[in-house]
Scaffold this motif. Structure first.
Motif, mmCIF file in Angstrom:
data_model
loop_
_atom_site.group_PDB
_atom_site.id
_atom_site.type_symbol
_atom_site.label_atom_id
_atom_site.label_comp_id
_atom_site.label_asym_id
_atom_site.label_seq_id
_atom_site.Cartn_x
_atom_site.Cartn_y
_atom_site.Cartn_z
ATOM 1 N N CYS A 126 0.868 -1.184 0.000
ATOM 2 C CA CYS A 126 0.000 0.000 0.000
ATOM 3 C C CYS A 126 0.896 1.221 0.000
ATOM 4 C CB CYS A 126 -0.868 -0.001 1.262
ATOM 5 S SG CYS A 126 -1.807 1.530 1.509
ATOM 6 N N THR A 127 0.714 2.109 -0.948
ATOM 7 C CA THR A 127 1.509 3.341 -0.960
ATOM 8 C C THR A 127 0.615 4.553 -1.142
ATOM 9 O OG1 THR A 127 3.459 4.433 -1.894
ATOM 10 C CG2 THR A 127 2.022 3.311 -3.467
ATOM 11 N N LEU A 128 0.955 5.612 -0.435
ATOM 12 C CA LEU A 128 0.183 6.844 -0.587
ATOM 13 C C LEU A 128 0.425 7.451 -1.967
ATOM 14 C CD1 LEU A 128 -1.643 9.039 0.644
ATOM 15 C CD2 LEU A 128 0.447 10.180 1.417
ATOM 16 N N LEU A 129 1.708 7.507 -2.356
ATOM 17 C CA LEU A 129 2.052 8.098 -3.650
ATOM 18 C C LEU A 129 2.763 7.079 -4.529
ATOM 19 C CD1 LEU A 129 3.479 11.569 -2.508
ATOM 20 C CD2 LEU A 129 1.113 10.997 -3.080
ATOM 21 N N ASP A 130 2.508 7.185 -5.814
ATOM 22 C CA ASP A 130 3.115 6.271 -6.778
ATOM 23 C C ASP A 130 3.721 7.114 -7.904
ATOM 24 O OD1 ASP A 130 3.810 4.234 -8.426
ATOM 25 O OD2 ASP A 130 1.773 3.476 -8.765
ATOM 26 N N ARG A 131 5.058 7.017 -8.049
ATOM 27 C CA ARG A 131 5.697 7.780 -9.120
ATOM 28 C C ARG A 131 6.180 6.790 -10.172
ATOM 29 N NH1 ARG A 131 9.811 10.529 -6.581
ATOM 30 N NH2 ARG A 131 8.731 12.448 -6.161
ATOM 31 N N ARG A 132 5.236 6.374 -10.989
ATOM 32 C CA ARG A 132 5.504 5.287 -11.947
ATOM 33 C C ARG A 132 6.534 5.641 -12.995
ATOM 34 N NH1 ARG A 132 -0.132 3.059 -14.023
ATOM 35 N NH2 ARG A 132 -1.158 4.252 -12.408
ATOM 36 N N VAL A 133 6.627 6.929 -13.334
ATOM 37 C CA VAL A 133 7.573 7.332 -14.394
ATOM 38 C C VAL A 133 9.027 7.056 -14.008
ATOM 39 C CG1 VAL A 133 6.130 9.081 -15.476
ATOM 40 C CG2 VAL A 133 7.633 9.749 -13.589
ATOM 41 N N ARG A 134 9.302 6.858 -12.730
ATOM 42 C CA ARG A 134 10.679 6.650 -12.291
ATOM 43 C C ARG A 134 11.001 5.173 -12.015
ATOM 44 N NH1 ARG A 134 14.997 9.521 -10.396
ATOM 45 N NH2 ARG A 134 14.587 8.656 -8.330
ATOM 46 N N ARG A 135 10.058 4.288 -12.306
ATOM 47 C CA ARG A 135 10.236 2.890 -11.911
ATOM 48 C C ARG A 135 11.434 2.244 -12.598
ATOM 49 N NH1 ARG A 135 6.737 3.295 -8.989
ATOM 50 N NH2 ARG A 135 4.980 1.892 -9.077
ATOM 51 N N VAL A 136 12.264 1.550 -11.819
ATOM 52 C CA VAL A 136 13.412 0.798 -12.328
ATOM 53 C C VAL A 136 13.112 -0.695 -12.307
ATOM 54 C CG1 VAL A 136 15.831 0.194 -11.852
ATOM 55 C CG2 VAL A 136 15.093 2.577 -11.680
ATOM 56 N N VAL A 137 12.478 -1.140 -11.222
ATOM 57 C CA VAL A 137 12.045 -2.542 -11.167
ATOM 58 C C VAL A 137 10.522 -2.576 -11.024
ATOM 59 C CG1 VAL A 137 14.167 -3.505 -10.188
ATOM 60 C CG2 VAL A 137 12.405 -2.648 -8.652
ATOM 61 N N PRO A 138 9.878 -3.541 -11.659
ATOM 62 C CA PRO A 138 8.423 -3.605 -11.546
ATOM 63 C C PRO A 138 7.996 -3.995 -10.126
ATOM 64 C CG PRO A 138 9.275 -5.465 -12.826
ATOM 65 C CD PRO A 138 10.438 -4.603 -12.498
ATOM 66 N N VAL A 139 6.990 -3.313 -9.610
ATOM 67 C CA VAL A 139 6.456 -3.626 -8.284
ATOM 68 C C VAL A 139 4.940 -3.661 -8.395
ATOM 69 C CG1 VAL A 139 6.354 -2.963 -5.854
ATOM 70 C CG2 VAL A 139 8.276 -2.222 -7.230
ATOM 71 N N GLU A 140 4.355 -4.722 -7.894
ATOM 72 C CA GLU A 140 2.898 -4.778 -7.878
ATOM 73 C C GLU A 140 2.392 -3.963 -6.700
ATOM 74 O OE1 GLU A 140 -0.637 -8.028 -7.470
ATOM 75 O OE2 GLU A 140 1.352 -8.746 -8.079
#
Ligand code: IMP
Ligand code: MG
Length: 194
Positions: A126-140
């Motif tokens: 559970c995360t309050l904020l998600d900054r998908r544009v910076r993702r290096v490894v995939p996380v569900e």
């Protein structure tokens, strides 16, 4: 509407307190519906603390709380290390990692793999904020708050060099100004110099 140029010391409020509260209420309702028999919430020190504290009080099922701390990922170390482990045994239990923000995903991916080894019934994120544009490894991400763009943010747990965690809002901050003076936003948010 006349265009308005925000000065460097007028940081952009991304989320007002009311929007944070509404997001916390939504996530708490989703998790309460999912975990009727209770759940272990695992806060990642230290940024998740205000979020976790509000989340648990909005949940309507039995909740246990524990914490983990990890070293931040640095390109030179190339890995994340555990600094503080759980005190609780999560074997056979449903566990949720609670994060302030998932950025590259390296921290969350590391914690998820650590926890998965301990035979929990389930592990979620559970995360309050998600900054998908910076993702290096995939996380569900099982319970996602709000998506943010590639700007550094402070407030509601999120810090710069330990500062600004206790703001009730979340603001976009200028990293160059912060690098030059970590207290640069102190007058604007606290009305005084630190
Ligand atoms: P990740 O491993 O890159 O996903 O980073 C996760 C951690 O970096 C978060 O839990 C935060 O503590 C920190 N972090 C990432 N972005 C920000 C930000 O914009 N402001 C403050 N802390 C951040
Ligand atoms: Mg963190």
């Amino acid at each position: 509407m006349p265009s308005q140029t925000a000065g460097p010391l007028e940081p952009r409020v991304l989320l007002a307190a009311e929007e944070i509260d509404a997001t916390v209420a939504r996530l708490a309702a989703q998790m309460s519906a999912r975990y009727r028999d209770g759940v272990v919430l695992i806060g990642v020190l230290r940024g998740s603390v205000p979020f976790l504290a509000d989340l648990v009080r909005a949940m309507t099922v039995p909740v246990s709380v524990d914490f983990m701390a990890i070293t931040p990922y640095t390109p030179d170390s190339g890995r994340v290390r555990l600094l503080k482990d759980l005190d609780l045994d999560i074997a056979g239990r449903d566990a949720v990692i609670v994060e302030d923000i998932v950025d590259t995903g390296l921290s969350t991916a590391f914690l998820r793999s650590q926890l998965a080894r301990r035979n929990p019934r389930s592990v979620a994120v559970c995360t309050l904020l998600d900054r998908r544009v910076r993702r290096v490894v995939p996380v569900e991400i099982d319970f996602a708050g709000l998506e943010v763009s590639d700007t550094f943010v402070i407030g509601y747990g999120l810090d710069h060099e330990g500062r600004y965690r206790n703001l009730r809002l979340i603001a976009a901050a200028d990293v160059e100004l912060l690098a030059a003076d970590p207290d640069v936003y102190v007058p604007v948010f606290y009305g005084q110099k630190a």
